[in-house]
Design an enzyme around this catalytic site. Structure first.
Site, mmCIF file in Angstrom:
data_model
loop_
_atom_site.group_PDB
_atom_site.id
_atom_site.type_symbol
_atom_site.label_atom_id
_atom_site.label_comp_id
_atom_site.label_asym_id
_atom_site.label_seq_id
_atom_site.Cartn_x
_atom_site.Cartn_y
_atom_site.Cartn_z
ATOM 1 N N ASP A 22 9.450 5.332 -43.817
ATOM 2 C CA ASP A 22 10.519 5.965 -44.588
ATOM 3 C C ASP A 22 11.279 4.936 -45.436
ATOM 4 O OD1 ASP A 22 12.020 8.091 -45.436
ATOM 5 O OD2 ASP A 22 13.363 8.097 -43.702
ATOM 6 N N GLY A 23 11.775 5.403 -46.584
ATOM 7 C CA GLY A 23 12.650 4.578 -47.409
ATOM 8 C C GLY A 23 12.035 4.057 -48.691
ATOM 9 N N ARG A 26 14.196 5.157 -51.812
ATOM 10 C CA ARG A 26 15.489 4.468 -51.896
ATOM 11 C C ARG A 26 15.307 2.989 -52.215
ATOM 12 N NH1 ARG A 26 17.362 6.462 -46.233
ATOM 13 N NH2 ARG A 26 15.169 7.061 -46.184
ATOM 14 N N ARG A 35 10.253 6.480 -58.042
ATOM 15 C CA ARG A 35 9.891 6.609 -56.641
ATOM 16 C C ARG A 35 8.457 6.135 -56.374
ATOM 17 N NH1 ARG A 35 12.781 9.610 -53.196
ATOM 18 N NH2 ARG A 35 10.896 10.310 -52.125
ATOM 19 N N HIS A 39 6.486 3.878 -53.453
ATOM 20 C CA HIS A 39 5.334 4.297 -52.654
ATOM 21 C C HIS A 39 4.197 3.286 -52.757
ATOM 22 C CE1 HIS A 39 7.144 8.007 -51.502
ATOM 23 N NE2 HIS A 39 7.151 8.521 -52.717
ATOM 24 N N THR A 68 3.023 18.122 -44.268
ATOM 25 C CA THR A 68 2.781 19.446 -44.832
ATOM 26 C C THR A 68 3.951 19.894 -45.702
ATOM 27 O OG1 THR A 68 3.627 20.356 -42.736
ATOM 28 C CG2 THR A 68 1.237 20.243 -43.001
ATOM 29 N N GLU A 69 5.139 19.356 -45.423
ATOM 30 C CA GLU A 69 6.325 19.695 -46.225
ATOM 31 C C GLU A 69 6.379 18.935 -47.546
ATOM 32 O OE1 GLU A 69 6.721 20.851 -42.178
ATOM 33 O OE2 GLU A 69 6.536 18.790 -42.936
ATOM 34 N N TRP A 71 4.341 18.780 -49.864
ATOM 35 C CA TRP A 71 3.801 19.528 -51.001
ATOM 36 C C TRP A 71 4.919 20.115 -51.867
ATOM 37 C CZ3 TRP A 71 -1.099 18.885 -52.231
ATOM 38 C CH2 TRP A 71 -2.028 18.600 -51.235
ATOM 39 N N LEU A 133 -9.137 -1.998 -34.145
ATOM 40 C CA LEU A 133 -7.921 -1.214 -34.324
ATOM 41 C C LEU A 133 -8.302 0.151 -34.856
ATOM 42 C CD1 LEU A 133 -4.747 -0.967 -34.579
ATOM 43 C CD2 LEU A 133 -5.043 -1.743 -36.945
ATOM 44 N N ARG A 186 10.678 4.500 -36.886
ATOM 45 C CA ARG A 186 11.052 5.145 -38.148
ATOM 46 C C ARG A 186 11.949 4.193 -38.922
ATOM 47 N NH1 ARG A 186 12.511 11.141 -40.033
ATOM 48 N NH2 ARG A 186 12.868 10.609 -42.213
ATOM 49 N N SER A 194 11.218 14.504 -37.933
ATOM 50 C CA SER A 194 10.554 15.002 -39.145
ATOM 51 C C SER A 194 9.177 15.608 -38.884
ATOM 52 C CB SER A 194 10.457 13.883 -40.197
ATOM 53 O OG SER A 194 11.739 13.544 -40.669
#
Length: 244
Positions: A22-23, A26, A35, A39, A68-69, A71, A133, A186, A194
């Site tokens: 996350d982040g 920002r 953004r 990423h 899934t959110e 999208w 791994l 997180r 989440s």
């Protein structure tokens, strides 16, 4: 040159670490960038954490890459994330394979572009015999959706109510054959699950650093392992039972 860090006992190392990365947005905003810039930086940082897992002896790594959110985000950002995944597979796959990393996917692949779907399948096939791994990429993944998926499969297989146990359900979720996470990280200082690995994290330890994901490097990951090693995992028992 990596900073020398005090070694941890192998018994103190979590077998499975899961990360909500996350982040990124920002982090990019702080730098006056879009953004997707964040990423991309986050994807590059994942390389550092994979190396750290191998270095410190973590056996399984699961990363929450696309929910899934997600999208519902702006279409430009969604398309950009798909392109980043496609580029990362092409660029990183040879080195990951050389390092002995096995790529796995959890979630549903049905909504992906057919070309990206084929790339992911090919990457998993190429690395399936690697055992240094296991890296599980949660892409188009949601914890509630996973439970629905498991129930659908259980019903389709004609299982009787008296057969339903925790063990059985664990055989039908996306992570079947993978141990539950010992530690969930997180980044960015947010305190939410989440919709991530809801079934599997019932007894996981959680760690919430304030660092944004692109800056969460090897030393920050080591700090998370040190914090994990300091905790007493009781799994429903008392301290007296653990120490007797």
């Amino acid at each position: 040159m990596n900073k020398e860090l005090a070694p941890l006992e192998s018994s103190q190392i979590p077998t499975h670490v899961a990360i909500i990365m996350d982040g990124n947005g920002r982090w990019a905003k702080q730098r006056g960038k879009p953004r997707l810039f964040g990423h991309r930086a986050g994807t590059q940082n994942l390389r550092n954490i994979i190396k750290a897992c191998v270095e410190f002896g973590v056996r399984y790594l699961t990363v929450y890459a696309f929910s899934t959110e997600n999208w519902s985000r702006p279409q430009e950002e969604v398309r950009g994330l798909m392109n980043i995944l496609s580029e990362a597979i092409e660029k990183e796959l040879p080195e990951l394979n050389r390092q002995g990393v096995r790529l796995r996917h959890i979630g549903r692949l049905e909504r992906l572009d057919p070309r990206l779907f084929k790339k992911i399948r090919a990457a998993m096939e190429l690395t399936k015999k690697n055992n240094r791994l296991d890296m599980c990429i949660a892409w188009n993944y949601g914890g509630r959706d996973e439970i629905i998926y498991a129930v659908e499969k259980i019903v389709a297989d004609g299982r009787k109510p008296e057969e339903i146990t925790e063990k059985l359900i664990s055989e039908y979720v996306f992570t079947t054959g993978i141990p539950d996470p010992d530690l969930v990280i997180r980044t960015s200082g947010e305190f939410r699950t989440s919709n991530f690995l809801l079934w599997q994290t019932a007894y996981s330890e959680w760690y919430f650093p304030t660092t944004y994901w692109p800056d969460f490097g090897r030393e920050a990951f080591y700090d998370a392992l040190v914090e994990y090693a300091s905790r007493e995992r009781r799994l429903g028992k008392t301290s007296d039972q653990i120490n007797s």
